[in-house]
Design a protein around this motif. Structure first.
Motif, mmCIF file in Angstrom:
data_model
loop_
_atom_site.group_PDB
_atom_site.id
_atom_site.type_symbol
_atom_site.label_atom_id
_atom_site.label_comp_id
_atom_site.label_asym_id
_atom_site.label_seq_id
_atom_site.Cartn_x
_atom_site.Cartn_y
_atom_site.Cartn_z
ATOM 1 N N THR A 216 3.865 14.759 12.840
ATOM 2 C CA THR A 216 5.230 14.267 13.076
ATOM 3 C C THR A 216 5.210 12.821 13.568
ATOM 4 N N ALA A 217 4.281 12.510 14.462
ATOM 5 C CA ALA A 217 4.160 11.136 14.964
ATOM 6 C C ALA A 217 3.747 10.178 13.848
ATOM 7 N N MET A 218 2.848 10.633 12.964
ATOM 8 C CA MET A 218 2.446 9.796 11.831
ATOM 9 C C MET A 218 3.623 9.561 10.887
ATOM 10 N N GLY A 219 4.426 10.604 10.682
ATOM 11 C CA GLY A 219 5.609 10.445 9.845
ATOM 12 C C GLY A 219 6.592 9.456 10.439
ATOM 13 N N GLN A 220 6.762 9.533 11.760
ATOM 14 C CA GLN A 220 7.640 8.574 12.432
ATOM 15 C C GLN A 220 7.085 7.160 12.308
ATOM 16 N N MET A 221 5.775 7.004 12.430
ATOM 17 C CA MET A 221 5.159 5.687 12.283
ATOM 18 C C MET A 221 5.387 5.140 10.875
ATOM 19 N N LEU A 222 5.181 5.983 9.861
ATOM 20 C CA LEU A 222 5.413 5.550 8.477
ATOM 21 C C LEU A 222 6.848 5.093 8.289
ATOM 22 N N ASP A 223 7.783 5.838 8.887
ATOM 23 C CA ASP A 223 9.193 5.479 8.784
ATOM 24 C C ASP A 223 9.467 4.147 9.461
ATOM 25 N N LEU A 224 8.911 3.968 10.651
ATOM 26 C CA LEU A 224 9.189 2.755 11.417
ATOM 27 C C LEU A 224 8.585 1.513 10.770
ATOM 28 N N ILE A 225 7.336 1.598 10.316
ATOM 29 C CA ILE A 225 6.716 0.399 9.746
ATOM 30 C C ILE A 225 7.303 0.074 8.374
ATOM 31 N N THR A 226 7.853 1.077 7.718
ATOM 32 C CA THR A 226 8.511 0.814 6.434
ATOM 33 C C THR A 226 9.885 0.214 6.650
ATOM 34 N N THR A 227 10.575 0.680 7.706
ATOM 35 C CA THR A 227 11.971 0.318 7.917
ATOM 36 C C THR A 227 12.147 -0.883 8.842
ATOM 37 N N HIS A 228 11.371 -0.938 9.921
ATOM 38 C CA HIS A 228 11.689 -1.875 11.000
ATOM 39 C C HIS A 228 10.764 -3.073 11.122
ATOM 40 N N THR A 229 9.599 -3.029 10.501
ATOM 41 C CA THR A 229 8.651 -4.121 10.732
ATOM 42 C C THR A 229 8.354 -4.891 9.453
#
Length: 401
Positions: A216-229
């Motif tokens: 779940t944390a890896m999925g959140q990381m994938l979402d964040l680096i794709t969306t926010h960074t």
């Protein structure tokens, strides 16, 4: 012979039993039991001891589940094994934080643990202790969900959640919500240790939760680096990347985890259920695609929040579809407008969605995936597993929130 059939046979008058063949009485009682079960299933219920204990997600099950929450909350607040040296101020804070974030949703994930467990146990007696342990694991799933939502709302700059202000938006909370999100996740490990450390499947349970937490944390990381960074580039929004995010961020903990908990509670080995795991993950992808659709096209009064995927530059299924279908002019509008909070920009993106018939594409996708899931479920030889999958599909198909 099932419990119901045995009861029927035992109530046959003695004068009739003397005239009839005992074996025939038992066979007829068994047939009647099966007919009653089918009738109950057709009306959304189940016969058998496990069903009588409250399976099926009915009102009685939900009431018992909510009582289990009150017990767990009381233990977390008052048992020194959980609260260390709580002051009255910290106790009040945690109590308010729990009530605000944990039990306020639909509770589908937590109730799914109980429903799945009762289906696995159908035809056998389930005592109060076993039922309560299913409730405990169900609440652990809800605790994990609450942790994820508290932290997600901060990173997404969300405003509302479940018809209320997000926890971090409360003036007295603010960014201290970050620690609350971490605390909620820590509660899960403490609860599991308290109730299951003497069980033979304790290590398997810990391994499952550690694995799901990491995924779940890896999925959140994938979402964040794709969306926010990094440089914002809609060209990165492709279906393969989208499915990867959803698989890890949503599918594992929302769909596989509740069933895996029920299987372990029933003494099963998870390695024997790989195909079940894969199908539940596919359901989770379908669920998130629905979520993306509702974020844009759903009624905020119904779904309990104001959708902000467009403003938040989310890697949503809708924008992924639009990027595949847009012409040069539509692409220009998407690049200029997506990820901006200006209402005119949001309207421009939604207008492109309309021009590309994204709503119709979603409805066609939903129909196609539903037929695929139904045919796959019908081919499952294990009746209990088949019923578990049907119960999940029934909850999500054509949902409005």
């Amino acid at each position: 012979m099932g419990a119901l059939a045995a009861s029927i046979a035992s109530h046959v008058p003695s004068w009739l039993a003397a005239l009839a063949n005992p074996g025939e009485i038992i066979r007829k009682a068994s047939r009647l039991e099966e007919e009653l079960k089918e009738l109950l299933r057709a009306h959304g219920g189940r016969a058998g001891s496990a069903a009588e204990q409250g399976g099926g997600g009915g009102q009685q099950t939900k009431e018992r589940f909510l009582r289990a929450y009150e017990r767990l909350k009381s233990e977390l607040l008052n048992d020194r094994a959980f609260n260390f040296d709580f002051t009255e101020e910290t106790r009040q804070w945690v109590a308010k934080m729990l009530d605000y974030n944990v039990p306020g949703g639909k509770l589908n994930r937590g109730l799914s643990v109980i429903d799945s467990y009762m289906l696995l146990r159908e035809g056998t007696e389930v005592d109060d202790e076993d039922f309560y342990l299913a409730c405990v694991l169900g609440w652990c799933v809800e605790w994990l969900q609450a942790s994820a939502l508290v932290l997600d709302d901060i990173t997404d700059n969300a405003y509302t959640r479940r018809d209320n202000l997000c926890w971090y938006m409360l003036p007295t909370v603010g960014l201290s919500a970050i620690n609350d999100g971490v605390l909620l996740k820590c509660h899960v490990q403490a609860i599991i240790k308290r109730y299951f450390r003497e069980k033979f499947y304790f290590l398997d349970l810990l391994e499952l939760w550690n694995e799901i937490g990491l995924q779940t944390a890896m999925g959140q990381m994938l979402d964040l680096i794709t969306t926010h960074t990094g440089a914002k580039d809609l060209a990165r929004y492709r279906i393969q990347g989208y499915r990867r995010i959803v698989k890890y961020k949503t599918s594992y903990y929302s769909f596989y985890l509740p069933v895996a908990c029920a299987l372990l509670l029933n003494g099963a080995k998870l390695s024997d259920y790989v195909e079940l795991k894969n199908l539940l993950i596919e359901m989770g992808v379908y669920f998130q695609i629905q979520d993306d659709y509702l974020d844009c096209f759903g009624d905020p009064e119904v779904i309990g929040k104001v959708g902000t995927d467009i403003e938040d530059y989310k890697c949503s299924w809708l924008i992924v579809q639009a990027m595949e279908l847009a012409n040069e002019n539509e692409m220009k509008i998407l690049y200029e407008s997506y990820g901006k909070s200006d209402p005119e920009c949001v309207a421009a993106v939604k207008n492109v969605y309309k021009e590309l018939y994204i709503e119709d594409i979603f409805l066609e996708y939903e129909s196609r995936v539903y037929k695929h899931l139904v045919s796959t479920i019908d081919a499952e030889p294990d009746r209990a597993i088949r019923e578990i999958l049907k119960s999940f599909l029934k909850k999500i198909y054509r949902r409005k929130k």
